[in-house]
Every structure is written in structure tokens, then in C-alpha cells.
Scaffold this motif. Structure first.
Motif, PDB file in Angstrom:
ATOM      1  N   SER A  71       0.537   1.106  -4.912  1.00 15.66           N
ATOM      2  CA  SER A  71       1.395   2.170  -4.458  1.00 15.66           C
ATOM      3  C   SER A  71       1.394   3.484  -5.284  1.00 15.66           C
ATOM      4  CB  SER A  71       2.826   1.453  -4.664  1.00 15.66           C
ATOM      5  OG  SER A  71       3.255   1.346  -5.930  1.00 15.66           O
ATOM      6  N   ASP A  75      -1.317   5.527  -2.231  1.00 13.19           N
ATOM      7  CA  ASP A  75      -0.332   5.728  -1.219  1.00 13.19           C
ATOM      8  C   ASP A  75       0.045   4.563  -0.329  1.00 13.19           C
ATOM      9  OD1 ASP A  75       0.394   8.019  -1.994  1.00 13.19           O
ATOM     10  OD2 ASP A  75      -0.676   9.106  -0.532  1.00 13.19           O
ATOM     11  N   GLN A  76       0.006   3.321  -1.065  1.00 10.24           N
ATOM     12  CA  GLN A  76       0.293   2.180  -0.299  1.00 10.24           C
ATOM     13  C   GLN A  76       1.846   1.936  -0.499  1.00 10.24           C
ATOM     14  OE1 GLN A  76      -2.155  -0.894  -1.834  1.00 10.24           O
ATOM     15  NE2 GLN A  76      -3.816  -0.238  -0.368  1.00 10.24           N
ATOM     16  N   SER A  77       2.521   1.463   0.526  1.00  7.05           N
ATOM     17  CA  SER A  77       3.955   1.062   0.262  1.00  7.05           C
ATOM     18  C   SER A  77       4.188  -0.014  -0.440  1.00  7.05           C
ATOM     19  CB  SER A  77       4.579   1.128   1.814  1.00  7.05           C
ATOM     20  OG  SER A  77       4.302  -0.258   2.369  1.00  7.05           O
ATOM     21  N   LEU A  78       5.487   0.258  -1.151  1.00  9.44           N
ATOM     22  CA  LEU A  78       6.229  -0.953  -1.923  1.00  9.44           C
ATOM     23  C   LEU A  78       7.389  -0.935  -1.789  1.00  9.44           C
ATOM     24  CD1 LEU A  78       5.484  -3.143  -3.936  1.00  9.44           C
ATOM     25  CD2 LEU A  78       5.825  -1.602  -5.758  1.00  9.44           C
ATOM     26  N   THR A  79       8.069  -1.996  -0.810  1.00  8.65           N
ATOM     27  CA  THR A  79       9.538  -1.831  -0.453  1.00  8.65           C
ATOM     28  C   THR A  79      10.001  -2.670  -1.677  1.00  8.65           C
ATOM     29  OG1 THR A  79       9.269  -3.880   0.673  1.00  8.65           O
ATOM     30  CG2 THR A  79       8.802  -1.838   1.958  1.00  8.65           C
ATOM     31  N   GLN A  82       9.317  -6.439  -1.402  1.00  8.68           N
ATOM     32  CA  GLN A  82       8.224  -6.492  -1.876  1.00  8.68           C
ATOM     33  C   GLN A  82       8.200  -6.615  -3.440  1.00  8.68           C
ATOM     34  OE1 GLN A  82       5.943  -3.546   0.076  1.00  8.68           O
ATOM     35  NE2 GLN A  82       5.076  -4.885   1.426  1.00  8.68           N
TER      36      GLN A  82
END
Length: 114
Positions: A71, A75-79, A82
Motif C-alpha cells: 500500500s 499504490d495498492q489499497s489497504l482498507t 483489511q
């Protein structure tokens, strides 16, 4: 050595992601190098750690580290959800390590480990 293996596992996972299905040469070479390093470090660590515990810790470090650093750098999502479940993995790895400690096992059986 197990922490080093976990660090190499994170680098391997990030390199695989950066390689874009092994189509980017420098990321692909990096992935192969980190793959070999993580396997070597894990095998050395498993000389003194039970395989189930060692593998769980190694995989946990790799999963959490890859998600966090992915993340940050890819640029990977991390909610929030998660992040919560990654925290559960961390807690599980810590609890697993504590449950396998000689002192805890001695307290449960009433015997002192040699």
C-alpha cells in the motif's frame, strides 16, 4: 534468522507484484533472488524452530508486510477492514509463539523444561 526470512518474503512478494507477471526484467530478477534468499533463511531458521511455528510466523510476516508495504510503495489499497484482519494475523502469530514457549509449556504441565 526467521525475521530475516520474513523480510526477504516481503521483498519477494513486492518484487513479484512489480514484475507485472514477470514481464519487467529487473523486478523479475529481484523476485528470483529474494525467493532464493527467503527459502534459504527459512530453512536455516527451521533447524531450531518447529516447522509449524516457523512457517506460520514466516507467512504472517510476509502477509502483513506485503500488505503494508504494497500500500505504501505500489499504490495498492489497504482498507480499514483489511488492516483489522492483518492485526488479527499479527496477534495470532504472537499468541502462537507465546503458546510454544518453553516457559508457558512448563507452567501448563507443572514441569520445568530441561
Amino acid at each position: 534468522m526467521l525475521l530475516l526470512a520474513g523480510t526477504f518474503e516481503i521483498a519477494y512478494a513486492l518484487s513479484v507484484a512489480g514484475s507485472q507477471a514477470f514481464t519487467v526484467l529487473n523486478w523479475s530478477v529481484s523476485a528470483v533472488v529474494f525467493f532464493l534468499l527467503t527459502l534459504y533463511a527459512l530453512s536455516v531458521a527451521l533447524k531450531t524452530i518447529d516447522v509449524g511455528i516457523g512457517y506460520a510466523v514466516w507467512a504472517g510476516i510476509g502477509a502483513v508486510g506485503s500488505a503494508v508495504f504494497g500500500s505504501m510503495f505500489l499504490d495498492q489499497s489497504l482498507t480499514l477492514a483489511q488492516a483489522f484482519w492483518l492485526a488479527v494475523i499479527i496477534a495470532g502469530v504472537i499468541w502462537l509463539k507465546l503458546a510454544s514457549s518453553d516457559k508457558l509449556q512448563a507452567d501448563e504441565t507443572g514441569l520445568v523444561a530441561p
